[in-house]
Motif scaffolding. Structure first.
Motif, PDB file in Angstrom:
ATOM      1  N   LEU B  20       0.833  -1.104   0.009  1.00 40.56           N
ATOM      2  CA  LEU B  20      -0.067   0.062   0.030  1.00 40.56           C
ATOM      3  C   LEU B  20       0.800   1.325  -0.122  1.00 40.56           C
ATOM      4  O   LEU B  20       0.676   2.144  -0.783  1.00 40.56           O
ATOM      5  N   ARG B  21       1.919   1.312   0.777  1.00 42.10           N
ATOM      6  CA  ARG B  21       2.947   2.344   0.715  1.00 42.10           C
ATOM      7  C   ARG B  21       3.742   2.597  -0.480  1.00 42.10           C
ATOM      8  O   ARG B  21       3.768   3.583  -1.001  1.00 42.10           O
ATOM      9  N   VAL B  22       3.881   1.392  -1.027  1.00 39.10           N
ATOM     10  CA  VAL B  22       4.448   1.697  -2.345  1.00 39.10           C
ATOM     11  C   VAL B  22       3.593   2.168  -3.174  1.00 39.10           C
ATOM     12  O   VAL B  22       3.834   2.981  -4.087  1.00 39.10           O
ATOM     13  N   LEU B  23       2.118   1.868  -3.218  1.00 36.79           N
ATOM     14  CA  LEU B  23       1.151   2.664  -4.059  1.00 36.79           C
ATOM     15  C   LEU B  23       1.160   4.060  -3.963  1.00 36.79           C
ATOM     16  O   LEU B  23       1.139   4.741  -4.719  1.00 36.79           O
ATOM     17  N   ILE B  24       1.043   4.201  -2.706  1.00 36.29           N
ATOM     18  CA  ILE B  24       1.056   5.683  -2.288  1.00 36.29           C
ATOM     19  C   ILE B  24       2.174   6.544  -2.690  1.00 36.29           C
ATOM     20  O   ILE B  24       2.299   7.582  -3.441  1.00 36.29           O
ATOM     21  N   GLU B  25       3.694   5.719  -2.631  1.00 32.73           N
ATOM     22  CA  GLU B  25       4.846   6.656  -3.223  1.00 32.73           C
ATOM     23  C   GLU B  25       4.621   6.659  -4.731  1.00 32.73           C
ATOM     24  O   GLU B  25       5.117   7.739  -5.192  1.00 32.73           O
ATOM     25  N   THR B  26       4.054   5.764  -5.425  1.00 32.66           N
ATOM     26  CA  THR B  26       4.058   5.621  -6.825  1.00 32.66           C
ATOM     27  C   THR B  26       3.058   7.034  -7.206  1.00 32.66           C
ATOM     28  O   THR B  26       3.498   7.854  -8.018  1.00 32.66           O
ATOM     29  N   PHE B  27       2.033   7.174  -6.828  1.00 33.01           N
ATOM     30  CA  PHE B  27       1.084   8.293  -6.929  1.00 33.01           C
ATOM     31  C   PHE B  27       1.656   9.761  -6.560  1.00 33.01           C
ATOM     32  O   PHE B  27       1.623  10.581  -7.148  1.00 33.01           O
ATOM     33  N   LYS B  28       2.547   9.703  -5.411  1.00 34.11           N
ATOM     34  CA  LYS B  28       3.172  10.925  -5.002  1.00 34.11           C
ATOM     35  C   LYS B  28       4.326  11.190  -6.114  1.00 34.11           C
ATOM     36  O   LYS B  28       4.256  12.440  -6.255  1.00 34.11           O
ATOM     37  N   ILE B 190      12.092   7.932 -23.132  1.00 35.70           N
ATOM     38  CA  ILE B 190      10.994   8.962 -22.478  1.00 35.70           C
ATOM     39  C   ILE B 190      11.104   8.615 -20.819  1.00 35.70           C
ATOM     40  O   ILE B 190      11.161   9.856 -20.224  1.00 35.70           O
ATOM     41  N   ILE B 191      10.573   7.577 -20.669  1.00 33.81           N
ATOM     42  CA  ILE B 191      10.400   7.214 -19.224  1.00 33.81           C
ATOM     43  C   ILE B 191      11.871   7.142 -18.245  1.00 33.81           C
ATOM     44  O   ILE B 191      11.832   7.739 -17.181  1.00 33.81           O
ATOM     45  N   ASN B 192      12.778   6.844 -18.942  1.00 32.53           N
ATOM     46  CA  ASN B 192      14.045   6.918 -18.242  1.00 32.53           C
ATOM     47  C   ASN B 192      14.568   8.195 -17.935  1.00 32.53           C
ATOM     48  O   ASN B 192      14.693   8.617 -16.697  1.00 32.53           O
ATOM     49  N   ASN B 193      14.178   9.196 -18.942  1.00 31.39           N
ATOM     50  CA  ASN B 193      14.530  10.550 -18.564  1.00 31.39           C
ATOM     51  C   ASN B 193      13.522  10.918 -17.434  1.00 31.39           C
ATOM     52  O   ASN B 193      14.080  12.192 -16.837  1.00 31.39           O
ATOM     53  N   THR B 194      12.264  10.851 -17.732  1.00 31.75           N
ATOM     54  CA  THR B 194      11.260  11.303 -16.828  1.00 31.75           C
ATOM     55  C   THR B 194      11.586  10.907 -15.290  1.00 31.75           C
ATOM     56  O   THR B 194      11.676  11.919 -14.480  1.00 31.75           O
ATOM     57  N   ILE B 195      11.810   9.794 -15.423  1.00 31.03           N
ATOM     58  CA  ILE B 195      12.071   9.014 -13.885  1.00 31.03           C
ATOM     59  C   ILE B 195      13.175   9.692 -13.430  1.00 31.03           C
ATOM     60  O   ILE B 195      13.386   9.901 -12.263  1.00 31.03           O
ATOM     61  N   GLN B 196      14.233   9.753 -14.125  1.00 32.32           N
ATOM     62  CA  GLN B 196      15.514  10.710 -13.366  1.00 32.32           C
ATOM     63  C   GLN B 196      15.092  11.843 -12.884  1.00 32.32           C
ATOM     64  O   GLN B 196      15.806  12.251 -11.956  1.00 32.32           O
ATOM     65  N   LEU B 197      14.412  12.587 -13.648  1.00 35.81           N
ATOM     66  CA  LEU B 197      13.883  13.981 -13.170  1.00 35.81           C
ATOM     67  C   LEU B 197      13.281  13.847 -11.830  1.00 35.81           C
ATOM     68  O   LEU B 197      13.475  14.510 -10.790  1.00 35.81           O
ATOM     69  N   TYR B 223       8.932   3.704  -8.583  1.00 39.60           N
ATOM     70  CA  TYR B 223       9.346   4.359  -9.945  1.00 39.60           C
ATOM     71  C   TYR B 223       9.138   3.401 -11.029  1.00 39.60           C
ATOM     72  O   TYR B 223       8.733   3.474 -12.253  1.00 39.60           O
ATOM     73  N   ILE B 224       9.320   2.123 -10.945  1.00 43.23           N
ATOM     74  CA  ILE B 224       8.984   0.991 -11.797  1.00 43.23           C
ATOM     75  C   ILE B 224       7.577   1.204 -12.078  1.00 43.23           C
ATOM     76  O   ILE B 224       7.125   0.844 -13.188  1.00 43.23           O
ATOM     77  N   LEU B 225       6.700   1.013 -11.111  1.00 44.56           N
ATOM     78  CA  LEU B 225       5.202   1.148 -11.182  1.00 44.56           C
ATOM     79  C   LEU B 225       5.094   2.361 -11.928  1.00 44.56           C
ATOM     80  O   LEU B 225       3.977   2.589 -13.000  1.00 44.56           O
ATOM     81  N   GLN B 226       5.542   3.376 -11.546  1.00 42.97           N
ATOM     82  CA  GLN B 226       5.158   4.779 -12.418  1.00 42.97           C
ATOM     83  C   GLN B 226       5.599   4.579 -13.820  1.00 42.97           C
ATOM     84  O   GLN B 226       4.486   4.972 -14.692  1.00 42.97           O
ATOM     85  N   ILE B 277       4.057  -1.975 -20.925  1.00 42.59           N
ATOM     86  CA  ILE B 277       4.240  -1.796 -19.179  1.00 42.59           C
ATOM     87  C   ILE B 277       5.803  -2.580 -19.262  1.00 42.59           C
ATOM     88  O   ILE B 277       6.379  -1.874 -18.284  1.00 42.59           O
ATOM     89  N   ILE B 278       6.052  -3.149 -20.040  1.00 40.06           N
ATOM     90  CA  ILE B 278       7.633  -3.962 -19.851  1.00 40.06           C
ATOM     91  C   ILE B 278       8.618  -2.686 -20.186  1.00 40.06           C
ATOM     92  O   ILE B 278       9.402  -2.586 -19.432  1.00 40.06           O
ATOM     93  N   PHE B 279       8.273  -2.009 -21.310  1.00 44.83           N
ATOM     94  CA  PHE B 279       9.386  -0.911 -21.509  1.00 44.83           C
ATOM     95  C   PHE B 279       9.154  -0.063 -20.656  1.00 44.83           C
ATOM     96  O   PHE B 279      10.319   0.712 -20.180  1.00 44.83           O
ATOM     97  N   GLY B 280       8.155   0.361 -20.200  1.00 43.87           N
ATOM     98  CA  GLY B 280       7.900   1.524 -19.185  1.00 43.87           C
ATOM     99  C   GLY B 280       8.678   1.187 -17.733  1.00 43.87           C
ATOM    100  O   GLY B 280       9.448   1.929 -17.332  1.00 43.87           O
ATOM    101  N   ALA B 281       8.317   0.147 -17.288  1.00 46.19           N
ATOM    102  CA  ALA B 281       9.270  -0.686 -16.138  1.00 46.19           C
ATOM    103  C   ALA B 281      10.629  -0.527 -16.223  1.00 46.19           C
ATOM    104  O   ALA B 281      11.444  -0.115 -15.329  1.00 46.19           O
ATOM    105  N   LEU B 282      11.158  -1.099 -17.423  1.00 44.77           N
ATOM    106  CA  LEU B 282      12.359  -1.120 -17.706  1.00 44.77           C
ATOM    107  C   LEU B 282      13.351   0.288 -17.795  1.00 44.77           C
ATOM    108  O   LEU B 282      14.466   0.426 -17.112  1.00 44.77           O
TER     109      LEU B 282
END
Lengths: 224, 294
Positions: B20-28, B190-197, B223-226, B277-282
């Motif tokens: 649950l906390r992981v999900l909260i952190e994801t949405f945060k 795209i996701i890599n750059n965003t997550i890095q930000l 971050y992976i879930l995001q 999903i796979i490429f996003g998570a990767l």
């Protein structure tokens, strides 16, 4: 509790620690003193496995942390509290959340989080400022939040790296008194500092580092 | 003080709370990304839409090629002076010919006039024969044989058309594979750059969590879930225009008398969701992996 055996730490061609042997018993209050560059921070980092020794062994409660697999490091750190000179608080979060967020991540129930956070904040006399943000607090108060966060998970060892480095003498004294109070509950406390007055005031065990080596280790000692 | 051993995730309720906390952190994390979310999801949706359209068309072309390849009939058009009965008799003797049906030019012309509402002009059509072979593997051989006959003016058979469509289909298959690689790379980039930000903005938080004994997986998972959530949302958006394309493809299938293509549609949706999903998570995993030391 803490045992260092022939610990060396080398950065490129410079020794930060040279053949350090050290024993700290459970429940002790120890000052680690020395001038800047003496190796105090390096030694602290070895204890919470932020750094690995170049050679030698670092034991915490009988476990050689230098040989601990990476995935076990979080478990080691959960049993110790770490206090930083720069407090490392999250500016956008309240004091309550700053103290709570780590134990929340460990899956502690909301009720238990609430109990522990309130209890930790009471120990550092900040129960009345739970809803404040860090920038609304003084430096001393921020460091007290750092202490509350360090003890909220019930550690058996507290490591404080220059906890009063940014504080005035009066506030530093308050912080040390809180750490002393925590130590009286049976928690081992190891503080690195170069604050002469503070060390001399408390008359605890003092380990002096110079050029990466232990040059003095005195019970009820002084510094300077 | 609480016993630190109690904090070890031993029981399921603790794991549930951590999840649950992981999900909260994801949405945060997503909340922190703000307007950037729209840009990422929009860009990914556009990329996925292009890929989906090519992939879906490619599947349909494959069906057409396969269906046409299964047709065992050759339409043979006779020269004006040829006798259809004689030609039919001769063809019946050829190996692998199962049946020959004569389509008189008068009948063909009547049909055409009726269907196309043509004026009364002289019949320009030749007599035709529908030659059915016993095995699709011999259709080319029979066609070559027929082509060499002196009374044959022209012939058409489905495999011939299928061959031509197959070329287009092959090109579209190759394009699908290339675009899949490009889409995969772009999604991850795209996701890599965003997550890095996002990681950059939460650097302090991550450092504190790490030093306080929060496991690396707890730090990584949000971050992976995001990244995966971006993929899911982008796919949902991409599916909207692709469902219009599906409607159009269904009409084409009906017109050509081809089987229903619902399976291909669901296959496309499955592939889009899986890859995003796979490429996003990767993409996320790659950005967080290097940022986290023990």
């Amino acid at each position: 509790m803490i045992n260092l055996r022939g610990v060396n730490k080398k950065y490129k061609n410079t020794f930060a620690l040279k053949n350090v042997n050290l024993d700290i018993q459970k429940g002790e209050f120890v000052f680690l003193v020395g001038s800047s560059g003496a190796g105090k921070s390096t030694l602290m980092k070895l204890l919470y496995r932020e750094e690995l020794p170049t050679s030698g062994n670092v034991y915490i409660s009988g476990v050689d942390v230098s040989k601990l697999p990476d995935n076990k490091v979080p478990y080691l750190r959960r049993n110790m509290g770490i206090i930083f000179q720069d407090y490392k608080l999250l500016e956008k979060q309240t004091i309550y959340d700053n103290v709570a967020f780590v134990i929340r991540a460990l899956g502690v129930s909301s009720r238990e989080v609430d109990n522990r956070v309130k209890s930790a904040l009471k120990i550092v006399n900040l129960g009345h400022k739970m809803k404040s943000k860090p920038n609304e607090l003084s430096g001393g108060e921020q460091q007290r939040v750092g202490i509350a966060r360090a003890i909220v998970n019930g550690p058996s060892l507290l490591i404080a790296d220059e906890p009063t480095g940014n504080l005035d003498p009066q506030t530093s004294l308050e912080i040390m008194e809180i750490l002393d109070k925590i130590n009286s509950r049976g928690i081992t406390v190891l503080i690195s500092t170069h604050d002469h007055a503070m060390v001399n005031h408390f008359r605890k065990r003092v380990i002096t580092l110079e050029g990466g080596q232990v040059v003095k280790d005195v019970q009820a000692g002084t510094y300077g | 003080m609480a016993n630190p051993e109690n904090t070890r995730p031993k029981i399921s309720i603790t794991q549930y709370r951590i999840a649950l906390r992981v999900l909260i952190e994801t949405f945060k994390g997503m909340k922190q990304a703000g307007i950037v979310n729209i840009f990422i999801i929009g860009t990914m949706a556009a990329i996925l839409m292009i890929f989906g359209a090519i992939f879906r068309t490619s599947l349909s072309l494959g069906t057409i090629v396969s269906e046409l390849g299964n047709v065992l009939e050759i339409s043979v058009y006779l020269k004006q002076n040829a006798d259809p009965n004689e030609a039919a008799a001769e063809i019946r003797q050829m190996p692998h010919v199962r049946r020959v049906q004569i389509i008189a030019k008068e009948n063909s012309w009547d049909d055409m006039k009726r269907q196309m509402n043509l004026p009364s002009i002289k019949n320009p059509l030749p007599d035709a024969l529908h030659v059915r072979v016993d095995d699709q593997n011999y259709i080319k051989q029979v066609a070559n044989n027929l082509e060499s006959q002196k009374y044959v003016s022209d012939l058409r058979y489905a495999q011939d058309i299928a061959e031509k469509i197959r070329i287009v289909s092959d090109i579209s298959h190759t394009a699908t594979v290339i675009i899949l690689a490009v889409v995969g790379f772009l999604t991850m980039f795209i996701i890599n750059n965003t997550i890095q930000l996002v990681i950059q903005s939460r650097k302090k938080e991550i450092e504190i969590m790490r030093l306080m004994g929060v496991s690396n997986w707890f730090i990584r998972l949000p971050y992976i879930l995001q990244g995966s959530l971006y993929g899911i949302m982008a796919t949902i958006i991409a599916i909207i225009p692709l469902s219009f394309l599906q409607g159009y493809i269904l009409q084409v299938h009906q017109f050509l008398g081809l089987p229903n293509s619902e399976d291909s549609y669901w296959a496309m949706i499955f592939v889009l969701f899986s890859m995003s999903i796979i490429f996003g998570a990767l993409g996320s995993l790659l950005s967080i992996k290097n940022k986290l030391k023990t």
